[in-house]
Design an enzyme around this catalytic site. Structure first.
Site, short mmCIF file in Angstrom:
data_model
loop_
_atom_site.label_atom_id
_atom_site.label_comp_id
_atom_site.label_asym_id
_atom_site.label_seq_id
_atom_site.Cartn_x
_atom_site.Cartn_y
_atom_site.Cartn_z
N HIS A 157 -7.18 -8.79 -8.42
CA HIS A 157 -7.47 -9.25 -6.60
C HIS A 157 -7.33 -8.88 -5.85
CE1 HIS A 157 -5.94 -12.08 -9.42
NE2 HIS A 157 -5.71 -13.06 -8.67
N ASP A 163 -12.97 -13.65 -11.83
CA ASP A 163 -11.68 -14.35 -11.76
C ASP A 163 -10.55 -13.23 -12.86
OD1 ASP A 163 -8.73 -15.76 -12.87
OD2 ASP A 163 -9.69 -16.65 -13.79
N GLY A 164 -10.05 -12.86 -11.96
CA GLY A 164 -9.35 -11.68 -11.84
C GLY A 164 -8.04 -12.04 -13.44
N GLU A 181 -13.61 -9.70 -7.40
CA GLU A 181 -12.77 -11.12 -6.86
C GLU A 181 -13.60 -11.57 -6.53
OE1 GLU A 181 -10.82 -10.51 -3.52
OE2 GLU A 181 -12.75 -12.74 -3.34
N HIS A 206 0.72 -0.96 0.17
CA HIS A 206 0.05 0.57 -0.21
C HIS A 206 0.95 1.37 0.24
CE1 HIS A 206 -3.43 -2.63 2.18
NE2 HIS A 206 -3.32 -3.02 0.34
N SER A 260 -6.88 -2.57 -0.33
CA SER A 260 -7.03 -2.16 -1.81
C SER A 260 -7.69 -1.06 -2.29
CB SER A 260 -5.39 -2.53 -3.07
OG SER A 260 -6.47 -3.63 -3.01
N ASP A 296 -2.70 -8.58 -7.16
CA ASP A 296 -2.19 -9.19 -6.03
C ASP A 296 -3.02 -10.42 -5.78
OD1 ASP A 296 -1.24 -8.77 -3.42
OD2 ASP A 296 -3.02 -7.79 -2.89
N1 SAM Z 1 -5.45 -6.54 -3.02
C1 SAM Z 1 -5.72 -6.84 -1.20
C2 SAM Z 1 -5.30 -5.53 -0.24
O1 SAM Z 1 -4.79 -5.33 -0.69
O2 SAM Z 1 -6.07 -4.97 0.32
C3 SAM Z 1 -5.78 -7.75 -1.27
C4 SAM Z 1 -5.75 -9.45 -1.50
S1 SAM Z 1 -5.51 -10.63 -1.45
C5 SAM Z 1 -4.61 -10.99 -1.36
C6 SAM Z 1 -6.43 -11.96 -2.72
C7 SAM Z 1 -7.76 -11.43 -3.01
O3 SAM Z 1 -7.72 -12.65 -4.60
C8 SAM Z 1 -8.30 -12.52 -2.06
O4 SAM Z 1 -9.60 -11.68 -1.72
C9 SAM Z 1 -9.03 -13.72 -2.85
O5 SAM Z 1 -10.31 -14.21 -2.54
C10 SAM Z 1 -9.08 -13.41 -4.43
N2 SAM Z 1 -8.80 -14.09 -5.23
C11 SAM Z 1 -8.72 -15.15 -5.75
N3 SAM Z 1 -8.12 -16.31 -6.43
C12 SAM Z 1 -8.72 -14.91 -8.34
C13 SAM Z 1 -8.94 -14.66 -9.09
N4 SAM Z 1 -8.89 -15.84 -9.65
N5 SAM Z 1 -9.45 -13.53 -8.99
C14 SAM Z 1 -10.55 -12.65 -8.38
N6 SAM Z 1 -9.60 -12.44 -6.80
C15 SAM Z 1 -9.00 -13.89 -6.98
#
Ligand code: SAM
Length: 309
Positions: A42, A162-163, A134, A19, A116, A183
């Site tokens: 993500h 899916d991101g 997400e 961050h 984020s 992320d």
């Molecule tokens: N970026 C966030 C932050 O800085 O506050 C934290 C994100 S966390 C490390 C990763 C997130 O990605 C989780 O909430 C998880 O559920 C989600 N996730 C996992 N695989 C994913 C995908 N293929 N596409 C989107 N989200 C996904």
């Protein structure tokens, strides 16, 4: 389905690094008037309570943002005859990170921790756009509910998808200015390869976008290879890059005298950026030594900063 929930990790040392870099990058990109699109592949739940059950269970924020908020330990007294050491001011990027955290906590402390999506939305202007991915159903619902409270209308889109899948459809945006934060939780080994494929595809669609990838530094070949491969990708594409890492403790697994195995938890992480702001290197050069000193848990605490292109 995944078991990773970011609420256990919110505000830890990896979030502090991620961050701090995110805010410094956004601050620079928002100096120009033209609209900026931010794609967060993500996103997590968006907003976390550090006094809630999840954060309390893991206690990770106490070794991250809460340490930074605490007054620094008193400096060792100067050696006899030596002049007293001047107090070193907090690096600008860290001060700015703490300023954003305090905007969410007007009464002080950090009961509320912005992930984020909220960090980004807090800085964006009305004409900028934010696309949030997400995939976890519960975190996706929480994110959508948190974002709904902002009443941000068309500025923010929440996608329970899916991101890695469709995020490139937003590239390039009409203003041709975008920051993509990637992320993942790296819960699945294939995430490392998917990050590489995703950034490769995104760069091909939009070579002048800024890409920021967070990754864990853990004893796993894929984690070790990821920044090396991103660097090769950026260099081949003729793009500038920046690589910052923060280590807070040893990664060694230890055994207690009673034979118990102790895993250290996440010891280190890194941020790799392609097309970073030209100002970021100097900012991180000032911030990283202070982060390693303030967040370090043992004598292995260190940092690295490298840039090229
Ligand atoms: N970026 C966030 C932050 O800085 O506050 C934290 C994100 S966390 C490390 C990763 C997130 O990605 C989780 O909430 C998880 O559920 C989600 N996730 C996992 N695989 C994913 C995908 N293929 N596409 C989107 N989200 C996904």
């Amino acid at each position: 389905m995944f078991s990773y929930r970011h609420a256990f990790h919110a505000g830890n040392h990896a979030d502090v690094l991620k961050h701090t870099v995110l805010i410094a990058t956004l601050d620079h990109m928002l100096e120009k008037d033209a609209a900026l699109t931010v794609v967060d592949t993500h996103a997590g739940a968006g907003l976390y309570r550090l006094d809630g059950d999840y954060a309390d269970t893991s206690g990770e924020a106490s070794q991250g943002v809460l340490r930074l908020l605490a007054p620094p330990p008193p400096a060792a007294p100067p050696k006899k005859g030596a002049p007293p050491k001047a107090e070193v001011p907090l690096a600008g990027a860290i001060a700015r990170y703490l300023e954003v955290i305090s905007d969410f906590n007007p009464k002080g402390g950090a009961k509320v921790y912005p992930g984020s999506p909220f960090v980004t939305q807090h800085l964006l202007r009305d004409h900028d756009r934010l696309k949030l991915y997400e995939l976890h159903p519960t975190d996706g619902r929480t994110l959508a509910a948190n974002i709904a409270q902002l009443d941000a209308g068309r500025q923010i889109a929440v996608l329970n998808e899916d991101g890695f899948g469709s995020a490139t459809k937003f590239l390039p945006p009409p203003s041709r200015r975008a920051l993509v934060l990637c992320d993942p939780s790296y819960e699945i080994k294939s995430d490392y390869a998917r990050v590489l494929d995703f950034v490769d595809g995104a760069l091909k669609r939009f070579a002048t976008g800024t890409y920021a990838v967070w990754y864990p530094i853990i004893p796993r070949p894929e984690a070790h290879d990821l920044p090396r491969r991103l660097k090769t990708m950026a260099t081949k594409a003729g793009k500038s890059w920046l690589h910052a890492t923060l280590t807070v403790k040893s990664s060694k697994i230890t055994t207690t005298p009673t034979g118990e195995t102790r895993r250290p938890g996440l010891p280190a992480s890194g941020m790799f950026l392609i097309n970073p702001p030209y100002t970021l290197k100097a900012q991180m050069a000032a911030a990283l030594p202070q982060l390693a000193e303030r967040l370090g848990q043992d004598r292995n605490a260190t940092f690295s900063l490298d840039a090229g292109g």
